[in-house]
Design an enzyme around this catalytic site. Structure first.
Site, PDB file in Angstrom:
ATOM      1  N   SER A  55      39.743  25.260  51.898  1.00  0.00           N
ATOM      2  CA  SER A  55      38.754  25.353  50.817  1.00  0.00           C
ATOM      3  C   SER A  55      38.824  24.165  49.868  1.00  0.00           C
ATOM      4  O   SER A  55      37.901  23.934  49.095  1.00  0.00           O
ATOM      5  CB  SER A  55      38.955  26.654  50.030  1.00  0.00           C
ATOM      6  OG  SER A  55      38.689  27.782  50.823  1.00  0.00           O
ATOM      7  N   CYS A 264      36.147  35.191  49.256  1.00  0.00           N
ATOM      8  CA  CYS A 264      35.832  33.895  48.646  1.00  0.00           C
ATOM      9  C   CYS A 264      34.446  33.399  49.087  1.00  0.00           C
ATOM     10  O   CYS A 264      33.446  33.912  48.625  1.00  0.00           O
ATOM     11  CB  CYS A 264      36.939  32.883  48.957  1.00  0.00           C
ATOM     12  SG  CYS A 264      36.938  31.457  47.848  1.00  0.00           S
ATOM     13  N   GLN A 268      30.419  34.997  48.541  1.00  0.00           N
ATOM     14  CA  GLN A 268      29.181  34.309  48.195  1.00  0.00           C
ATOM     15  C   GLN A 268      28.125  34.488  49.284  1.00  0.00           C
ATOM     16  O   GLN A 268      26.937  34.625  48.992  1.00  0.00           O
ATOM     17  CB  GLN A 268      29.477  32.831  47.946  1.00  0.00           C
ATOM     18  CG  GLN A 268      30.393  32.606  46.749  1.00  0.00           C
ATOM     19  CD  GLN A 268      31.090  31.260  46.778  1.00  0.00           C
ATOM     20  OE1 GLN A 268      30.791  30.404  47.607  1.00  0.00           O
ATOM     21  NE2 GLN A 268      32.056  31.073  45.884  1.00  0.00           N
ATOM     22  N   PHE A 309      32.179  27.972  42.871  1.00  0.00           N
ATOM     23  CA  PHE A 309      30.858  28.591  42.823  1.00  0.00           C
ATOM     24  C   PHE A 309      31.031  30.096  42.663  1.00  0.00           C
ATOM     25  O   PHE A 309      32.103  30.642  42.949  1.00  0.00           O
ATOM     26  CB  PHE A 309      30.075  28.293  44.111  1.00  0.00           C
ATOM     27  CG  PHE A 309      29.715  26.843  44.284  1.00  0.00           C
ATOM     28  CD1 PHE A 309      28.471  26.365  43.892  1.00  0.00           C
ATOM     29  CD2 PHE A 309      30.616  25.958  44.840  1.00  0.00           C
ATOM     30  CE1 PHE A 309      28.139  25.030  44.053  1.00  0.00           C
ATOM     31  CE2 PHE A 309      30.305  24.619  45.004  1.00  0.00           C
ATOM     32  CZ  PHE A 309      29.059  24.155  44.605  1.00  0.00           C
ATOM     33  N   HIS A 354      41.636  35.826  46.538  1.00  0.00           N
ATOM     34  CA  HIS A 354      42.374  35.784  47.799  1.00  0.00           C
ATOM     35  C   HIS A 354      43.436  36.876  47.881  1.00  0.00           C
ATOM     36  O   HIS A 354      44.563  36.699  47.412  1.00  0.00           O
ATOM     37  CB  HIS A 354      43.046  34.416  47.965  1.00  0.00           C
ATOM     38  CG  HIS A 354      42.070  33.321  48.220  1.00  0.00           C
ATOM     39  ND1 HIS A 354      41.685  32.939  49.491  1.00  0.00           N
ATOM     40  CD2 HIS A 354      41.373  32.530  47.375  1.00  0.00           C
ATOM     41  CE1 HIS A 354      40.801  31.953  49.417  1.00  0.00           C
ATOM     42  NE2 HIS A 354      40.601  31.699  48.138  1.00  0.00           N
ATOM     43  N   GLU A 356      45.046  37.728  50.480  1.00  0.00           N
ATOM     44  CA  GLU A 356      46.151  37.325  51.370  1.00  0.00           C
ATOM     45  C   GLU A 356      47.219  36.551  50.593  1.00  0.00           C
ATOM     46  O   GLU A 356      48.395  36.563  50.930  1.00  0.00           O
ATOM     47  CB  GLU A 356      45.635  36.491  52.538  1.00  0.00           C
ATOM     48  CG  GLU A 356      45.343  35.047  52.250  1.00  0.00           C
ATOM     49  CD  GLU A 356      44.104  34.821  51.403  1.00  0.00           C
ATOM     50  OE1 GLU A 356      43.907  33.689  50.925  1.00  0.00           O
ATOM     51  OE2 GLU A 356      43.310  35.780  51.230  1.00  0.00           O
TER      52      GLU A 356
END
Length: 380
Positions: A55, A264, A268, A309, A354, A356
C-alpha cells in the site's frame, strides 16, 4: 536512479517538498534520487512491515519515531517479497541493530533494494509541516543526483500525483496462488489481491480457511471458479476512484449474495460498489495507534492504519443501496472518518484499517472471526 554505497551515511542528502521547503541531512540506504508522495507513519515499531506493505507503493514514508533500525532486518517479518516505499526518512538511524532475529542492518537492506533515504533531519518539523499543509509530492536527492535547488524543485513538481493514480495492478500478484488452511480446512475464500499483505491470508488460514489469492485483474468468473464460501478484497495503493474493475467484480459478488469482507482499499471498493463517493484525506492515517469505535458493539479499538483516501458515507443514517440497506459500522474517533461499512440485508462488511496488524495491535483480529461467522451462517 540509485546506487548502493558503503559509507552512504556520510553523503549529503536533501529532501525537497513541492511547496519549496527543504530539509538537509545525510544519505540513508541507497544514494541517488527518488520521488513520491510524502506521508508520515506514527508507529513506534514494525518498520519492516511498513516498508514491505504494498500500500506504500510510490510514497516516501517519514517515520515520526526518532530511532529507527534498532532491531535490524530479518526474513520472517516481511509483508511481501520486497520493499515498496519510494523513499524513507528517519531522524536517528541505529548504528548497530540489537535483536537475536536480525540478519542484517536496515541501512544495508535499503541500499540492497535501491531505496533512497535520508537521515539526520528534524522529522518532527517535517511531520508538523505535512499535518498543516497536507501530504504532497517530495524528492530525496543525494550523491551525484544532488543538483541545484531550483532543478530539484522542478523535478519534484513534475512527479505524478497520488490523486488519479491507478496502482493496484502494479503491486498485485500476476499468477493465482493458494495459501492452505492451517489444520482442518473449513472454508474456501477467493481473495482479490489489490496489494495484499502476507499476514492477511495467514490470519484466515489460522481459522481453517484455504485462501485462493487472485490477481487484481481477476474477473467474476475467476472468483467463482474456485467455488468460494466467501470473497475477500485486500488493501492496496492508489486512488479508489480509478478502480472501476474491482468495483465491477465486487458488484458481481454482491449480486450473488456470497459472504464478503474487505480491508482498506477493499473498504473503499465496497463504498463505491454501494454508490458512495471517495475523497482524499489531507494527510491520511498511517501508524499503529489510531482509535476506532466499532459502532455495532460500542467498543473502542487501537488499530493499525495506512490510507490516504476515505469513503464519503453518512455517519448518522442507514442508506439505501442497490444491494439493500447499508450503514457505517466503524468510525475514527480522531476525525470522524468512515472506518467501516456493513450491509444489513446481505452478508458483506469492510473496514478501512488493518485487523491483520503486523506488528500489532491486535484489537481488531475478531473481524476475521466475524467473516467466518458470515460463511457459517450462509452454509447453514
Amino acid at each position: 536512479m540509485t546506487t548502493s554505497s558503503r559509507g552512504a551515511h556520510r553523503t549529503p542528502a536533501v529532501l525537497v517538498l513541492e511547496d519549496g521547503r527543504i530539509f538537509r541531512g545525510r544519505a540513508y540506504g541507497a544514494v541517488g534520487a527518488t520521488f513520491g508522495e510524502a506521508v508520515f507513519s506514527t508507529g513506534m515499531t514494525g518498520y519492516q512491515e511498513t516498508l514491505t506493505d504494498p500500500s506504500y507503493h510510490r510514497q516516501v514514508v517519514v517515520m515520526t519515531a526518532p530511532h529507527v533500525g534498532n532491531t535490524g532486518i530479518n526474513d520472517e517479518d516481511m509483508e511481501s517479497k520486497k520493499i515498496w516505499v519510494s523513499g524513507y526518512v528517519v531522524r536517528d538511524p541505529a548504528r548497530v541493530p540489537s535483536s537475536w532475529r536480525s540478519t542484517r542492518t536496515l541501512d544495508d537492506e535499503l541500499a540492497a533494494q535501491g531505496v533512497v533515504g535520508i537521515s539526520g533531519i528534524d522529522t518532527r518539523a517535517l511531520t508538523r509541516h505535512l499535518r498543516e499543509r497536507g501530504a504532497m509530492r517530495v524528492g530525496i536527492f543525494s550523491g551525484q543526483a544532488l543538483p541545484d535547488e531550483g532543478t530539484m524543485l522542478t523535478e519534484v513538481r513534475q512527479a505524478p500525483e497520488m490523486s488519479g493514480a491507478d496502482l493496484s495492478a502494479e503491486v498485485a500478484t500476476t499468477e493465482a496462488y493458494v495459501v492452505p488452511a492451517i489444520g482442518d480446512k473449513k472454508f474456501t475464500v477467493a481473495a482479490v489481491d489489490l496489494g495484499i499483505k502476507g499476514m492477511t491470508p495467514h490470519r484466515m488460514a489460522e481459522r481453517g480457511i484455504e485462501v485462493h489469492v487472485l490477481p487484481a485483474t481477476a474477473t467474476v468468473e475467476d472468483v467463482y471458479a474456485v467455488n468460494p464460501d466467501g470473497v475477500f478484497f485486500s488493501n492496496g495503493p492508489g486512488d479508489p476512484s480509478t478502480a472501476d474493475h474491482p468495483v465491477s467484480v465486487m458488484r458481481g459478488v454482491l449480486e450473488r449474495g456470497t459472504p464478503l469482507f474487505g480491508i482498506c482499499f477493499g473498504n473503499q471498493i465496497l463504498g463505491r460498489a454501494l454508490g458512495f463517493g471517495t475523497f482524499k484525506l489531507k494527510y491520511g492515517h498511517r501508524g499503529i495507534n489510531q482509535p476506532v469505535q466499532d459502532r455495532t458493539t460500542g467498543k473502542v479499538e487501537v488499530t493499525a492504519h495506512n490510507h490516504g483516501f476515505a469513503v464519503d458515507a453518512p455517519l448518522d443514517q442507514v442508506s439505501e443501496t442497490p444491494y439493500g440497506r447499508a450503514e457505517v459500522s466503524h468510525v475514527c474517533l480522531n476525525d470522524n472518518v468512515v472506518e467501516g461499512l456493513q450491509l444489513l440485508d446481505r452478508p458483506a462488511f469492510s473496514v478501512q484499517y488493518h485487523p491483520e496488524a503486523a506488528a500489532g495491535p491486535h484489537d481488531a483480529a475478531y473481524l476475521f472471526d466475524r467473516f467466518v461467522s458470515l460463511m457459517e451462517g450462509q452454509r447453514a
